[in-house]
Design a protein around this motif. Structure first.
Motif, PDB file in Angstrom:
ATOM      1  N   VAL A  10       4.004  39.276  32.616  1.00 32.78           N
ATOM      2  CA  VAL A  10       2.890  39.540  33.523  1.00 32.78           C
ATOM      3  C   VAL A  10       1.586  39.506  32.728  1.00 32.78           C
ATOM      4  CG1 VAL A  10       1.802  41.188  35.103  1.00 32.78           C
ATOM      5  CG2 VAL A  10       4.301  40.959  35.037  1.00 32.78           C
ATOM      6  N   VAL A  11       0.570  38.876  33.284  1.00 30.22           N
ATOM      7  CA  VAL A  11      -0.766  38.874  32.689  1.00 30.22           C
ATOM      8  C   VAL A  11      -1.749  39.417  33.718  1.00 30.22           C
ATOM      9  CG1 VAL A  11      -2.646  37.470  31.770  1.00 30.22           C
ATOM     10  CG2 VAL A  11      -0.295  36.937  31.155  1.00 30.22           C
ATOM     11  N   ILE A  12      -2.558  40.358  33.279  1.00 30.46           N
ATOM     12  CA  ILE A  12      -3.565  40.969  34.153  1.00 30.46           C
ATOM     13  C   ILE A  12      -4.939  40.505  33.706  1.00 30.46           C
ATOM     14  CG2 ILE A  12      -4.495  43.088  35.117  1.00 30.46           C
ATOM     15  CD1 ILE A  12      -1.250  43.336  33.248  1.00 30.46           C
ATOM     16  N   ASP A  19     -20.253  48.742  37.281  1.00 26.94           N
ATOM     17  CA  ASP A  19     -19.738  49.835  38.105  1.00 26.94           C
ATOM     18  C   ASP A  19     -18.299  49.635  38.557  1.00 26.94           C
ATOM     19  OD1 ASP A  19     -22.217  51.234  38.052  1.00 26.94           O
ATOM     20  OD2 ASP A  19     -22.995  49.835  39.547  1.00 26.94           O
ATOM     21  N   THR A  20     -17.825  48.387  38.597  1.00 25.80           N
ATOM     22  CA  THR A  20     -16.467  48.124  39.075  1.00 25.80           C
ATOM     23  C   THR A  20     -15.786  47.099  38.183  1.00 25.80           C
ATOM     24  OG1 THR A  20     -17.179  46.358  40.565  1.00 25.80           O
ATOM     25  CG2 THR A  20     -17.092  48.612  41.468  1.00 25.80           C
ATOM     26  N   HIS A  21     -14.459  47.126  38.187  1.00 28.15           N
ATOM     27  CA  HIS A  21     -13.639  46.116  37.528  1.00 28.15           C
ATOM     28  C   HIS A  21     -12.671  45.554  38.570  1.00 28.15           C
ATOM     29  CE1 HIS A  21     -15.447  47.366  33.951  1.00 28.15           C
ATOM     30  NE2 HIS A  21     -14.540  48.204  33.480  1.00 28.15           N
ATOM     31  N   THR A  22     -12.508  44.236  38.574  1.00 27.13           N
ATOM     32  CA  THR A  22     -11.573  43.594  39.484  1.00 27.13           C
ATOM     33  C   THR A  22     -10.462  42.943  38.681  1.00 27.13           C
ATOM     34  OG1 THR A  22     -13.292  43.171  41.126  1.00 27.13           O
ATOM     35  CG2 THR A  22     -11.286  41.855  41.276  1.00 27.13           C
ATOM     36  N   ALA A  23      -9.218  43.237  39.043  1.00 26.94           N
ATOM     37  CA  ALA A  23      -8.061  42.733  38.300  1.00 26.94           C
ATOM     38  C   ALA A  23      -7.188  41.866  39.192  1.00 26.94           C
ATOM     39  CB  ALA A  23      -7.243  43.899  37.741  1.00 26.94           C
ATOM     40  N   ALA A  35      -0.691  40.741  42.543  1.00 24.10           N
ATOM     41  CA  ALA A  35      -1.504  41.784  43.164  1.00 24.10           C
ATOM     42  C   ALA A  35      -2.948  41.616  42.724  1.00 24.10           C
ATOM     43  CB  ALA A  35      -0.988  43.170  42.770  1.00 24.10           C
ATOM     44  N   ARG A  36      -3.847  42.195  43.505  1.00 29.52           N
ATOM     45  CA  ARG A  36      -5.271  42.236  43.176  1.00 29.52           C
ATOM     46  C   ARG A  36      -5.785  43.634  43.450  1.00 29.52           C
ATOM     47  NH1 ARG A  36      -5.164  37.172  45.975  1.00 29.52           N
ATOM     48  NH2 ARG A  36      -5.657  35.381  44.615  1.00 29.52           N
ATOM     49  N   ALA A  37      -6.791  44.043  42.697  1.00 30.51           N
ATOM     50  CA  ALA A  37      -7.357  45.376  42.919  1.00 30.51           C
ATOM     51  C   ALA A  37      -8.753  45.439  42.327  1.00 30.51           C
ATOM     52  CB  ALA A  37      -6.476  46.448  42.294  1.00 30.51           C
ATOM     53  N   LEU A  49      -5.543  51.028  37.385  1.00 31.56           N
ATOM     54  CA  LEU A  49      -5.125  49.685  36.992  1.00 31.56           C
ATOM     55  C   LEU A  49      -3.820  49.717  36.195  1.00 31.56           C
ATOM     56  CD1 LEU A  49      -8.422  47.837  35.947  1.00 31.56           C
ATOM     57  CD2 LEU A  49      -7.072  47.535  38.021  1.00 31.56           C
ATOM     58  N   VAL A  50      -3.701  50.673  35.282  1.00 31.83           N
ATOM     59  CA  VAL A  50      -2.470  50.782  34.495  1.00 31.83           C
ATOM     60  C   VAL A  50      -1.295  51.114  35.399  1.00 31.83           C
ATOM     61  CG1 VAL A  50      -1.316  52.086  32.666  1.00 31.83           C
ATOM     62  CG2 VAL A  50      -3.705  51.423  32.390  1.00 31.83           C
ATOM     63  N   ALA A  51      -1.516  51.989  36.381  1.00 31.45           N
ATOM     64  CA  ALA A  51      -0.449  52.334  37.315  1.00 31.45           C
ATOM     65  C   ALA A  51      -0.043  51.121  38.153  1.00 31.45           C
ATOM     66  CB  ALA A  51      -0.899  53.478  38.225  1.00 31.45           C
ATOM     67  N   LEU A  52      -1.016  50.321  38.557  1.00 30.11           N
ATOM     68  CA  LEU A  52      -0.713  49.108  39.326  1.00 30.11           C
ATOM     69  C   LEU A  52       0.109  48.136  38.484  1.00 30.11           C
ATOM     70  CD1 LEU A  52      -1.125  47.354  41.873  1.00 30.11           C
ATOM     71  CD2 LEU A  52      -3.248  46.513  40.828  1.00 30.11           C
ATOM     72  N   ALA A  53      -0.273  47.979  37.220  1.00 25.95           N
ATOM     73  CA  ALA A  53       0.484  47.082  36.336  1.00 25.95           C
ATOM     74  C   ALA A  53       1.887  47.610  36.101  1.00 25.95           C
ATOM     75  CB  ALA A  53      -0.253  46.921  35.013  1.00 25.95           C
ATOM     76  N   GLY A  54       2.041  48.930  36.083  1.00 23.13           N
ATOM     77  CA  GLY A  54       3.349  49.521  35.858  1.00 23.13           C
ATOM     78  C   GLY A  54       4.333  49.305  36.996  1.00 23.13           C
ATOM     79  N   GLN A  55       3.844  48.900  38.155  1.00 23.27           N
ATOM     80  CA  GLN A  55       4.726  48.634  39.285  1.00 23.27           C
ATOM     81  C   GLN A  55       5.498  47.322  39.120  1.00 23.27           C
ATOM     82  OE1 GLN A  55       2.320  48.745  42.823  1.00 23.27           O
ATOM     83  NE2 GLN A  55       1.584  50.839  42.446  1.00 23.27           N
ATOM     84  N   HIS A  56       5.097  46.521  38.109  1.00 23.84           N
ATOM     85  CA  HIS A  56       5.751  45.235  37.879  1.00 23.84           C
ATOM     86  C   HIS A  56       6.411  45.281  36.503  1.00 23.84           C
ATOM     87  CE1 HIS A  56       3.640  43.520  41.360  1.00 23.84           C
ATOM     88  NE2 HIS A  56       2.620  44.277  40.951  1.00 23.84           N
ATOM     89  N   SER A  57       7.714  45.117  36.478  1.00 22.90           N
ATOM     90  CA  SER A  57       8.487  45.258  35.250  1.00 22.90           C
ATOM     91  C   SER A  57       8.249  44.082  34.308  1.00 22.90           C
ATOM     92  CB  SER A  57       9.981  45.359  35.582  1.00 22.90           C
ATOM     93  OG  SER A  57      10.421  44.185  36.256  1.00 22.90           O
ATOM     94  N   GLY A  58       8.592  44.289  33.051  1.00 17.07           N
ATOM     95  CA  GLY A  58       8.485  43.245  32.042  1.00 17.07           C
ATOM     96  C   GLY A  58       7.302  43.458  31.132  1.00 17.07           C
TER      97      GLY A  58
END
Length: 352
Positions: A10-12, A19-23, A35-37, A49-58
């Motif tokens: 996975v690459v984020i 003021d904001t970051h978009t991933a 996913a996008r956020a 963002l780290v929690a969102l990335a953690g939802q995808h294994s690997g």
């Protein structure tokens, strides 16, 4: 060297703003968007963002735009969490058809750019580097503002009435500053004369204040360099400002894979520009220009004071090389020397 797509699942990609970051999360094998956020540029947003990335294994990697600017906070957060971060200051972006642009699109492009790379740049890290960067930036601003004020003083003297101009005629810049700082305008004078004298005095005081500020920053820079890498100051032509500039660009061992990469970072590596039967190289105008300037300063100093460097220059002149070509060769040599010193510092016992 393997591509990033062969190392992670996975690459984020992250498009950073004040003021904001978009991933955008991409599957490294298929290239599909998972996913996008968009989150706030604060610790809560970083954790989201780290929690969102953690939802995808690997295994995963982060590709940040502006990791030394708007993305600095996120880069620190990810480094503390042990995440793999790839620096993307200027990602390669395809032409936007119809003016298409948005933060999610830019984040996805950053991730795809990182997937195609075989040379992965690490973000700059370290408290000493960050402290030196802050001091260098503040000192540079003070020096530039002082130079601007001195030019304004010269211009005002030239356009002032003769009664004012006569006080500065034939003086050097330093004497003009001293004279202007001692001025005592009186309201009995003509309004134009009074105004000119007042402004000249204020400009001189501003220059002195800025020079004192720059000197204070340089003193602090020298202290940080001596506590971090005092061995650099032992090299001919390397003073505290040059050493600090080199250290902030280098950051830490392993950031540049070899001396050629460091030279390319400094804009000291010639770029092939051959065509047909013509074989030639052109000047590299990219890279870190402050680092390039620091290396050039070392070369000029050594040409003046170092016997070995002067002997080398004389030998190359007899071979038909121009002074410009000689300086380019010396700049490349200095880049190699500094890189090897940075990557392999002398052992404390060896210096004793």
């Amino acid at each position: 060297m393997s591509m990033l797509a062969d190392l992670v699942e996975v690459v984020i990609g992250v498009d950073t703003h004040k003021d904001t970051h978009t991933a955008a999360l991409l599957d490294a094998r298929s290239g599909g968007v998972l996913a996008r956020a968009t989150v706030g540029a604060d610790p809560d947003g970083y954790a989201e963002l780290v929690a969102l990335a953690g939802q995808h294994s690997g295994l995963r990697a982060w590709a940040l735009e502006g990791s030394g600017g708007y993305g600095a906070g996120l880069a620190r957060h990810l480094a503390d969490a042990g995440e793999l971060v790839v620096e993307l200051d200027r990602p390669v972006r395809p032409a936007r058809r119809g003016g298409a642009k948005s933060d999610p699109i830019d984040a996805e492009r950053a991730a795809r750019d990182a997937l195609a790379r075989t040379r992965l740049a690490q973000p700059k890290t370290g408290p000493e580097r960050a402290a030196l960067q802050a001091r260098l930036t503040a000192r540079r601003a003070a020096v530039e503002a002082s130079a601007t004020a001195q030019r304004q003083l010269h211009a005002l003297v030239i356009t002032s009435p003769e009664v004012v101009r006569a006080r500065f005629r034939g003086q050097s810049t330093r004497l003009m500053l001293a004279t202007a700082a001692r001025l005592r305008p009186t309201t009995t004078a003509d309004v134009e004369v009074f105004t000119c004298l007042t402004v000249l005095r204020d400009l001189a005081r501003r220059v002195r204040f800025l020079e004192a500020e720059a000197a204070e920053h340089e003193k602090a820079i020298r202290g940080i360099v001596r506590s971090w890498r005092p061995d650099l100051l032992q090299l001919t032509g390397v003073g505290p400002i040059v050493a600090a500039t080199v250290l902030t660009a280098w950051s830490h061992p392993g950031r540049c894979r070899n001396d050629a990469a460091f030279a390319m970072l400094a804009g000291a590596a010639p770029i092939p520009a051959s065509s047909g039967k013509t074989v030639r190289y052109r000047l590299n105008r990219s890279g870190n220009r402050q680092l390039n300037r620091a290396l050039h300063t070392v070369v000029l100093t050594r040409l003046q004071r170092d016997e070995r460097t002067r002997a080398y220059a004389d030998r190359r002149r007899t071979q038909g090389r121009t002074d410009r070509e000689i300086k380019r060769c010396l700049t490349r040599y200095v880049a190699r020397e500094l890189f090897r010193r940075l990557e392999n510092p002398p052992h404390p016992l060896d210096a004793s």
